[in-house]
Design a protein around this motif. Sequence first.
Motif, PDB file in Angstrom:
ATOM      1  N   ASP A  32       0.805  -1.219   0.000  1.00 24.51           N
ATOM      2  CA  ASP A  32       0.000   0.000   0.000  1.00 24.51           C
ATOM      3  C   ASP A  32       0.838   1.269   0.000  1.00 24.51           C
ATOM      4  O   ASP A  32       0.303   2.363   0.110  1.00 24.51           O
ATOM      5  CB  ASP A  32      -0.993  -0.001   1.157  1.00 24.51           C
ATOM      6  CG  ASP A  32      -0.315   0.024   2.519  1.00 24.51           C
ATOM      7  OD1 ASP A  32       0.938   0.002   2.584  1.00 24.51           O
ATOM      8  OD2 ASP A  32      -1.040   0.063   3.530  1.00 24.51           O
ATOM      9  N   ASN A  33       2.159   1.132  -0.113  1.00 23.06           N
ATOM     10  CA  ASN A  33       3.007   2.325  -0.220  1.00 23.06           C
ATOM     11  C   ASN A  33       4.325   1.964  -0.908  1.00 23.06           C
ATOM     12  O   ASN A  33       4.713   0.796  -0.974  1.00 23.06           O
ATOM     13  CB  ASN A  33       3.253   2.950   1.154  1.00 23.06           C
ATOM     14  CG  ASN A  33       4.092   2.074   2.058  1.00 23.06           C
ATOM     15  OD1 ASN A  33       5.292   1.948   1.880  1.00 23.06           O
ATOM     16  ND2 ASN A  33       3.445   1.445   3.041  1.00 23.06           N
ATOM     17  N   GLY A  34       4.978   2.967  -1.432  1.00 20.54           N
ATOM     18  CA  GLY A  34       6.195   2.752  -2.202  1.00 20.54           C
ATOM     19  C   GLY A  34       7.370   2.246  -1.386  1.00 20.54           C
ATOM     20  O   GLY A  34       8.168   1.445  -1.867  1.00 20.54           O
ATOM     21  N   LEU A  35       7.472   2.691  -0.144  1.00 22.79           N
ATOM     22  CA  LEU A  35       8.616   2.287   0.673  1.00 22.79           C
ATOM     23  C   LEU A  35       8.582   0.786   0.969  1.00 22.79           C
ATOM     24  O   LEU A  35       9.600   0.096   0.839  1.00 22.79           O
ATOM     25  CB  LEU A  35       8.646   3.100   1.970  1.00 22.79           C
ATOM     26  CG  LEU A  35       9.909   2.949   2.806  1.00 22.79           C
ATOM     27  CD1 LEU A  35      11.154   3.348   2.020  1.00 22.79           C
ATOM     28  CD2 LEU A  35       9.799   3.791   4.073  1.00 22.79           C
ATOM     29  N   SER A  36       7.430   0.266   1.345  1.00 24.69           N
ATOM     30  CA  SER A  36       7.309  -1.174   1.600  1.00 24.69           C
ATOM     31  C   SER A  36       7.597  -1.975   0.332  1.00 24.69           C
ATOM     32  O   SER A  36       8.260  -3.013   0.376  1.00 24.69           O
ATOM     33  CB  SER A  36       5.907  -1.515   2.104  1.00 24.69           C
ATOM     34  OG  SER A  36       5.664  -0.913   3.338  1.00 24.69           O
ATOM     35  N   THR A  51       2.894   0.348 -10.506  1.00 19.79           N
ATOM     36  CA  THR A  51       2.806   1.292  -9.389  1.00 19.79           C
ATOM     37  C   THR A  51       1.963   2.518  -9.698  1.00 19.79           C
ATOM     38  O   THR A  51       1.978   3.039 -10.811  1.00 19.79           O
ATOM     39  CB  THR A  51       4.215   1.735  -8.939  1.00 19.79           C
ATOM     40  OG1 THR A  51       4.113   2.612  -7.821  1.00 19.79           O
ATOM     41  CG2 THR A  51       4.989   2.429 -10.047  1.00 19.79           C
ATOM     42  N   ASP A  52       1.237   2.945  -8.670  1.00 15.84           N
ATOM     43  CA  ASP A  52       0.562   4.229  -8.704  1.00 15.84           C
ATOM     44  C   ASP A  52       1.667   5.290  -8.589  1.00 15.84           C
ATOM     45  O   ASP A  52       2.787   4.974  -8.189  1.00 15.84           O
ATOM     46  CB  ASP A  52      -0.401   4.316  -7.515  1.00 15.84           C
ATOM     47  CG  ASP A  52      -1.360   5.489  -7.596  1.00 15.84           C
ATOM     48  OD1 ASP A  52      -1.344   6.217  -8.609  1.00 15.84           O
ATOM     49  OD2 ASP A  52      -2.117   5.686  -6.640  1.00 15.84           O
ATOM     50  N   ILE A  53       1.371   6.514  -8.936  1.00 12.98           N
ATOM     51  CA  ILE A  53       2.379   7.570  -8.814  1.00 12.98           C
ATOM     52  C   ILE A  53       2.260   8.273  -7.464  1.00 12.98           C
ATOM     53  O   ILE A  53       3.236   8.424  -6.743  1.00 12.98           O
ATOM     54  CB  ILE A  53       2.292   8.581  -9.972  1.00 12.98           C
ATOM     55  CG1 ILE A  53       2.762   7.909 -11.267  1.00 12.98           C
ATOM     56  CG2 ILE A  53       3.150   9.813  -9.673  1.00 12.98           C
ATOM     57  CD1 ILE A  53       2.720   8.790 -12.492  1.00 12.98           C
ATOM     58  N   VAL A  54       1.056   8.689  -7.105  1.00 11.14           N
ATOM     59  CA  VAL A  54       0.864   9.448  -5.877  1.00 11.14           C
ATOM     60  C   VAL A  54       0.564   8.479  -4.734  1.00 11.14           C
ATOM     61  O   VAL A  54      -0.505   7.867  -4.686  1.00 11.14           O
ATOM     62  CB  VAL A  54      -0.275  10.476  -6.039  1.00 11.14           C
ATOM     63  CG1 VAL A  54      -0.485  11.242  -4.744  1.00 11.14           C
ATOM     64  CG2 VAL A  54       0.028  11.421  -7.182  1.00 11.14           C
ATOM     65  N   MET A  55       1.555   8.305  -3.832  1.00 12.83           N
ATOM     66  CA  MET A  55       1.430   7.404  -2.682  1.00 12.83           C
ATOM     67  C   MET A  55       2.192   7.991  -1.503  1.00 12.83           C
ATOM     68  O   MET A  55       3.117   8.771  -1.686  1.00 12.83           O
ATOM     69  CB  MET A  55       2.049   6.028  -2.994  1.00 12.83           C
ATOM     70  CG  MET A  55       1.341   5.229  -4.048  1.00 12.83           C
ATOM     71  SD  MET A  55       2.073   3.595  -4.210  1.00 12.83           S
ATOM     72  CE  MET A  55       3.709   3.981  -4.839  1.00 12.83           C
ATOM     73  N   PRO A  56       1.819   7.552  -0.295  1.00 12.97           N
ATOM     74  CA  PRO A  56       2.559   8.018   0.892  1.00 12.97           C
ATOM     75  C   PRO A  56       3.932   7.350   0.995  1.00 12.97           C
ATOM     76  O   PRO A  56       4.157   6.304   0.387  1.00 12.97           O
ATOM     77  CB  PRO A  56       1.658   7.586   2.056  1.00 12.97           C
ATOM     78  CG  PRO A  56       0.854   6.457   1.528  1.00 12.97           C
ATOM     79  CD  PRO A  56       0.685   6.713   0.058  1.00 12.97           C
ATOM     80  N   GLU A  57       4.810   7.969   1.734  1.00 13.44           N
ATOM     81  CA  GLU A  57       6.145   7.475   2.080  1.00 13.44           C
ATOM     82  C   GLU A  57       7.148   7.495   0.938  1.00 13.44           C
ATOM     83  O   GLU A  57       8.272   7.893   1.129  1.00 13.44           O
ATOM     84  CB  GLU A  57       6.088   6.084   2.721  1.00 13.44           C
ATOM     85  CG  GLU A  57       5.327   6.095   4.025  1.00 13.44           C
ATOM     86  CD  GLU A  57       5.393   4.771   4.738  1.00 13.44           C
ATOM     87  OE1 GLU A  57       6.481   4.193   4.856  1.00 13.44           O
ATOM     88  OE2 GLU A  57       4.325   4.314   5.195  1.00 13.44           O
ATOM     89  N   MET A  58       6.776   7.003  -0.239  1.00 18.83           N
ATOM     90  CA  MET A  58       7.642   7.083  -1.427  1.00 18.83           C
ATOM     91  C   MET A  58       6.717   7.049  -2.639  1.00 18.83           C
ATOM     92  O   MET A  58       5.924   6.124  -2.779  1.00 18.83           O
ATOM     93  CB  MET A  58       8.621   5.907  -1.486  1.00 18.83           C
ATOM     94  CG  MET A  58       9.543   5.947  -2.692  1.00 18.83           C
ATOM     95  SD  MET A  58      10.551   4.448  -2.899  1.00 18.83           S
ATOM     96  CE  MET A  58      11.555   4.467  -1.427  1.00 18.83           C
TER      97      MET A  58
END
Length: 121
Positions: A32-36, A51-58
């Motif tokens: 649910d986020n780029g960092l994970s 991947t989605d572009i706009v996400m939390p963390e990364m």
Amino acid sequence: MGKILLAEDDNDMRRFLVKALHNAGYDVASFDNGLSAYHRLREEPFELLLTDIVMPEMDGIELARRATELDPDIKVMFITGFAAVALQPDSQAPKDAKILSKPFHLRDLVNEVEKMLQQAA
């Protein structure tokens, strides 16, 4: 079939995408986020980053940039409502990344994934 890493912060969208890709025969790891997602990429190889572009963390662009640093052969597809952002030359998005603009039909997604993974084979 191919191994796909999916990064999408919208829970409903992520569930739909995982189900559609599983039904098409793909092995999907979703986050649910780029960092994970990036941490998982460091642990094992994937053929495609979806991947989605706009996400939390990364955000997805940073995730894609780091993914291609780890594995120059990984294919990248952005799924986004912000296609113009990914297309900007200064975004540092991978040059051969595919962009699928939301909303899209799940069949279109599966077709694009198949095309990208066939090119990699």
